[in-house]
Design a protein around this motif. Sequence first.
Motif, PDB file in Angstrom:
ATOM      1  N   ASP A  33     -17.357  97.640  65.179  1.00 17.83           N
ATOM      2  CA  ASP A  33     -17.987  96.552  64.831  1.00 17.83           C
ATOM      3  C   ASP A  33     -17.212  95.153  64.432  1.00 17.83           C
ATOM      4  OD1 ASP A  33     -20.132  96.440  66.654  1.00 17.83           O
ATOM      5  OD2 ASP A  33     -21.492  96.671  65.193  1.00 17.83           O
ATOM      6  N   VAL A  34     -16.855  94.575  64.699  1.00 19.23           N
ATOM      7  CA  VAL A  34     -15.514  93.477  63.817  1.00 19.23           C
ATOM      8  C   VAL A  34     -16.298  93.410  62.688  1.00 19.23           C
ATOM      9  CG1 VAL A  34     -14.355  90.987  64.195  1.00 19.23           C
ATOM     10  CG2 VAL A  34     -14.712  92.367  66.086  1.00 19.23           C
ATOM     11  N   VAL A  35     -15.212  93.066  61.588  1.00 16.25           N
ATOM     12  CA  VAL A  35     -16.106  92.455  60.298  1.00 16.25           C
ATOM     13  C   VAL A  35     -15.491  91.467  59.574  1.00 16.25           C
ATOM     14  CG1 VAL A  35     -16.469  95.803  59.450  1.00 16.25           C
ATOM     15  CG2 VAL A  35     -14.024  94.746  58.731  1.00 16.25           C
ATOM     16  N   ALA A  36     -14.828  91.273  60.150  1.00 17.96           N
ATOM     17  CA  ALA A  36     -14.661  90.068  59.513  1.00 17.96           C
ATOM     18  C   ALA A  36     -13.148  88.968  60.929  1.00 17.96           C
ATOM     19  CB  ALA A  36     -13.360  89.824  58.020  1.00 17.96           C
ATOM     20  N   GLN A  37     -12.671  87.914  60.271  1.00 20.23           N
ATOM     21  CA  GLN A  37     -12.075  87.190  60.673  1.00 20.23           C
ATOM     22  C   GLN A  37     -11.006  86.722  60.058  1.00 20.23           C
ATOM     23  OE1 GLN A  37     -13.684  84.808  63.889  1.00 20.23           O
ATOM     24  NE2 GLN A  37     -13.561  83.027  62.661  1.00 20.23           N
ATOM     25  N   VAL A  38      -9.949  86.025  60.795  1.00 19.27           N
ATOM     26  CA  VAL A  38      -8.547  84.791  59.570  1.00 19.27           C
ATOM     27  C   VAL A  38      -7.990  84.276  60.288  1.00 19.27           C
ATOM     28  CG1 VAL A  38      -6.696  86.738  60.430  1.00 19.27           C
ATOM     29  CG2 VAL A  38      -6.474  85.530  58.145  1.00 19.27           C
ATOM     30  N   GLU A  39      -7.598  82.845  59.650  1.00 18.74           N
ATOM     31  CA  GLU A  39      -8.335  82.134  60.284  1.00 18.74           C
ATOM     32  C   GLU A  39      -6.868  81.600  59.939  1.00 18.74           C
ATOM     33  OE1 GLU A  39     -10.850  79.057  59.980  1.00 18.74           O
ATOM     34  OE2 GLU A  39     -12.316  79.819  61.475  1.00 18.74           O
ATOM     35  N   ARG A  40      -5.801  80.618  60.803  1.00 19.89           N
ATOM     36  CA  ARG A  40      -4.786  80.346  60.080  1.00 19.89           C
ATOM     37  C   ARG A  40      -4.550  78.960  61.239  1.00 19.89           C
ATOM     38  NH1 ARG A  40       0.974  80.846  64.091  1.00 19.89           N
ATOM     39  NH2 ARG A  40       2.113  79.165  63.231  1.00 19.89           N
ATOM     40  N   PRO A  41      -4.744  77.818  60.231  1.00 14.50           N
ATOM     41  CA  PRO A  41      -4.556  76.289  60.176  1.00 14.50           C
ATOM     42  C   PRO A  41      -3.543  75.411  61.454  1.00 14.50           C
ATOM     43  CG  PRO A  41      -4.179  76.565  58.616  1.00 14.50           C
ATOM     44  CD  PRO A  41      -4.031  77.754  59.132  1.00 14.50           C
ATOM     45  N   ARG A  42      -3.789  74.952  62.769  1.00 15.28           N
ATOM     46  CA  ARG A  42      -2.895  74.200  62.891  1.00 15.28           C
ATOM     47  C   ARG A  42      -2.676  73.034  63.143  1.00 15.28           C
ATOM     48  NH1 ARG A  42      -3.000  77.677  69.294  1.00 15.28           N
ATOM     49  NH2 ARG A  42      -5.528  76.742  68.774  1.00 15.28           N
ATOM     50  N   ARG A  43      -1.778  71.919  63.310  1.00 18.43           N
ATOM     51  CA  ARG A  43      -2.160  70.329  62.868  1.00 18.43           C
ATOM     52  C   ARG A  43      -3.357  69.529  64.417  1.00 18.43           C
ATOM     53  NH1 ARG A  43       2.968  68.367  60.353  1.00 18.43           N
ATOM     54  NH2 ARG A  43       4.059  70.503  59.063  1.00 18.43           N
ATOM     55  N   ARG A  44      -2.716  70.077  65.092  1.00 21.53           N
ATOM     56  CA  ARG A  44      -3.778  69.365  66.297  1.00 21.53           C
ATOM     57  C   ARG A  44      -4.784  70.065  66.722  1.00 21.53           C
ATOM     58  NH1 ARG A  44       2.381  66.581  67.100  1.00 21.53           N
ATOM     59  NH2 ARG A  44       1.811  64.436  66.209  1.00 21.53           N
ATOM     60  N   ARG A  45      -5.223  70.988  67.199  1.00 20.40           N
ATOM     61  CA  ARG A  45      -5.673  71.842  67.457  1.00 20.40           C
ATOM     62  C   ARG A  45      -6.549  72.519  66.389  1.00 20.40           C
ATOM     63  NH1 ARG A  45      -2.300  74.689  71.512  1.00 20.40           N
ATOM     64  NH2 ARG A  45      -0.677  74.856  69.888  1.00 20.40           N
ATOM     65  N   GLY A  46      -7.422  73.437  66.970  1.00 21.15           N
ATOM     66  CA  GLY A  46      -8.047  74.240  66.192  1.00 21.15           C
ATOM     67  C   GLY A  46      -7.517  75.679  65.390  1.00 21.15           C
ATOM     68  N   PRO A  47      -8.450  76.103  65.103  1.00 22.19           N
ATOM     69  CA  PRO A  47      -7.755  77.080  64.163  1.00 22.19           C
ATOM     70  C   PRO A  47      -7.008  78.241  65.270  1.00 22.19           C
ATOM     71  CG  PRO A  47      -9.965  77.151  63.234  1.00 22.19           C
ATOM     72  CD  PRO A  47      -9.335  75.877  64.365  1.00 22.19           C
ATOM     73  N   LEU A  48      -6.531  78.486  65.126  1.00 22.72           N
ATOM     74  CA  LEU A  48      -5.764  79.905  65.205  1.00 22.72           C
ATOM     75  C   LEU A  48      -6.787  81.407  65.092  1.00 22.72           C
ATOM     76  CD1 LEU A  48      -2.426  80.283  66.272  1.00 22.72           C
ATOM     77  CD2 LEU A  48      -3.952  80.664  67.819  1.00 22.72           C
ATOM     78  N   THR A  49      -7.383  82.151  65.204  1.00 28.55           N
ATOM     79  CA  THR A  49      -8.661  83.144  64.980  1.00 28.55           C
ATOM     80  C   THR A  49      -7.919  84.299  65.076  1.00 28.55           C
ATOM     81  OG1 THR A  49     -10.209  82.756  66.494  1.00 28.55           O
ATOM     82  CG2 THR A  49     -10.631  81.473  64.644  1.00 28.55           C
TER      83      THR A  49
END
Length: 112
Positions: A33-49
């Motif tokens: 199973d997935v244990v966590a996620q990492v997010e990369r912020p973006r300026r005009r859209r939602g974050p990349l996960t």
Amino acid sequence: MATLPVYPWRLAPEGLATRRQLRAAGLRPGGQDVVAQVERPRRRRGPLTALLYRIDRARPVRPMTAAKTAALARANAARRTCPACRRDAGYVIPSSLGMCVPCAYPDADQHV
């Protein structure tokens, strides 16, 4: 259902990796199973996960069999074969054209 821990970009703890990082190391998640996620912020859209998996529970990538290698070679050959002239174009036929470039533009060499 518990929520996943979310880490900022490049700050995930040791021992966790994305699918791409596992693959680069010759590993696969192996049903865990997935244990966590990492997010990369973006300026005009939602974050990349990106989903994170435990490295110690990952399994080695299954080796390619002779049948899989042959099937992949046939699939790639089909992508290079022009449906109009039935020749191997030497490159993947663009889906926008649906045929090789000489068949798509037969009088292009006359205008050059």
